[in-house]
Design a protein around this motif. Sequence first.
Motif, short mmCIF file in Angstrom:
data_model
loop_
_atom_site.label_atom_id
_atom_site.label_comp_id
_atom_site.label_asym_id
_atom_site.label_seq_id
_atom_site.Cartn_x
_atom_site.Cartn_y
_atom_site.Cartn_z
N LEU A 359 -15.48 27.04 60.26
CA LEU A 359 -16.83 26.98 59.69
C LEU A 359 -17.62 28.24 60.03
N ILE A 360 -17.61 28.62 61.30
CA ILE A 360 -18.37 29.80 61.72
C ILE A 360 -17.83 31.07 61.06
N SER A 361 -16.50 31.22 61.03
CA SER A 361 -15.92 32.42 60.43
C SER A 361 -16.23 32.47 58.92
N ALA A 362 -16.18 31.31 58.26
CA ALA A 362 -16.48 31.28 56.83
C ALA A 362 -17.95 31.60 56.57
N GLY A 363 -18.82 31.13 57.46
CA GLY A 363 -20.24 31.47 57.33
C GLY A 363 -20.47 32.97 57.44
N PHE A 364 -19.70 33.61 58.32
CA PHE A 364 -19.82 35.07 58.46
C PHE A 364 -19.27 35.79 57.24
N VAL A 365 -18.09 35.37 56.77
CA VAL A 365 -17.47 36.00 55.60
C VAL A 365 -18.35 35.84 54.37
N ASN A 366 -19.11 34.76 54.30
CA ASN A 366 -19.97 34.51 53.14
C ASN A 366 -21.00 35.61 52.93
N PHE A 368 -20.40 38.68 53.09
CA PHE A 368 -19.70 39.76 52.40
C PHE A 368 -19.12 39.31 51.06
N VAL A 369 -18.79 38.03 50.97
CA VAL A 369 -18.22 37.47 49.73
C VAL A 369 -19.03 36.23 49.38
N PRO A 370 -20.21 36.40 48.76
CA PRO A 370 -21.11 35.26 48.54
C PRO A 370 -20.63 34.24 47.52
N SER A 371 -19.65 34.59 46.70
CA SER A 371 -19.11 33.62 45.76
C SER A 371 -18.16 32.68 46.48
N GLY A 404 -18.67 26.42 55.53
CA GLY A 404 -19.18 27.71 55.96
C GLY A 404 -19.76 28.51 54.82
N ASP A 405 -19.13 28.42 53.65
CA ASP A 405 -19.63 29.13 52.48
C ASP A 405 -21.02 28.66 52.10
N GLN A 406 -21.22 27.34 52.01
CA GLN A 406 -22.52 26.83 51.59
C GLN A 406 -23.58 26.98 52.69
#
Length: 454
Positions: A359-366, A368-371, A404-406
Amino acid sequence: MPTTQTRSPRRSVMRPINRFLEQWVPSALTFAIVLTLVVAVLAMTLTHTSPVDVVKGWGDGLSGLLAFMTQMCLILLLGYMLANTRPVRKLLRWLARVPGTAALAYVFVFVVAAVASLITWGLGLIVGTLLAREIAVVARERGMKVHFPLLVAAGYSGFVVWHMGYSGSGPLTAATPGSFLAPSLGDKVIPVSQTTFSTWNMLAALAVIVVCGLLFFLIRPRKDDEIYELPSRVGSEADDDADDEVVTPADRIDASRILTLLLGLGLVAYLVVHFVQGGTLTLDIVNWSFLALILLIVRSPFELIHLTKKAASNVGEILVQFPLYAGILGIMASSGLIKLFSDAFVSIATPVTFGVLALISAGFVNFFVPSGGGQFAVQGPIMLDAANQLGVDPSIAIMAVAYGDQWTNMIQPFWALPVLAIAGLKMRDILGYTFVTLLGSGVVMAAVLLFISL
């Protein structure tokens, strides 16, 4: 709309974050280009991949997500179209008269936007803002003071549950045969009954809505706080889809409801046959269900064309970004970076902590890659490989990345731009409030992922 300048501690804390985002966060397209270069350099330095092989892997990968790109663009396009149909706009004007107090108005906007986002993210993204504007107009007519930036923030915050719902691109991709996630799943699919419609995910979505709705009630302006209402010159956003002039026989055909109605009924018939014969929910089926609904409620091909033109401007940037995400995936797959990154993740995670760390890593990646779809293209294979090594259920990996994305969309300005354009606000006007949504939703989602991993 002037920028709110209250001296609350919350606003003092958020001021440097506002300044950083506005001055240093570039466009999502720029991020995609920079990320391509970064991944290329990492492939050459961390693996035995030559520059020629990197270029070849990138070029071969550019067309790897064309079908997925079309599916994602259709979800966005159809969601915008549905939000702007006459029945939906009339419904919003009726709903705007429901809240009797300012405190309830903020909570009401958030809940409606969240429900709409669970139906389809393109719908929820716009419905919340349109409803906030309609409620602000009704409140002004009633002599009720409401803080317009908080209304808009509540509408945008409903977007924080979109990846838990019907149009969640990650779970739907995993449920679609032959998708780019298939190799990471052993060429199998994970039905949405194990992800989107699992009991734990639906309860998580409900918990996020309850907690964040309560937070909006608690952070509402008090008597001594400054309140900025909708400017008096701004009224209800009337339908701008004026009827096209009907002169020729061809015009009469284009103005007839018969053709769109027949096509819509045809799509409904196909969907019924699909599910009766044991078909499952996939990205395509989600898109056809929304298209069928739109065809059934529009009045003519003229109106359908108008709605398409109105929504199309929101799709263009994604069309350019997705080939870049596909190229990044091509570099990572051909060079072995996916395995390298997943091994690194496995070294710091355990089966219990996997979900929260993902979750945390996906939140960070989001950032850079907001889609959401693009993020799954870049990060999905890594997390699924790591989950496989740790013996973690792949449905947890999928939903952890989805969460994480949302989650960090609340402070990532990419998806807020159309909302702010409709509302006539700046990111700094709503960021203090959406940051509260980030905190509340993050605690709930992390707790759920930790609990199901025990």
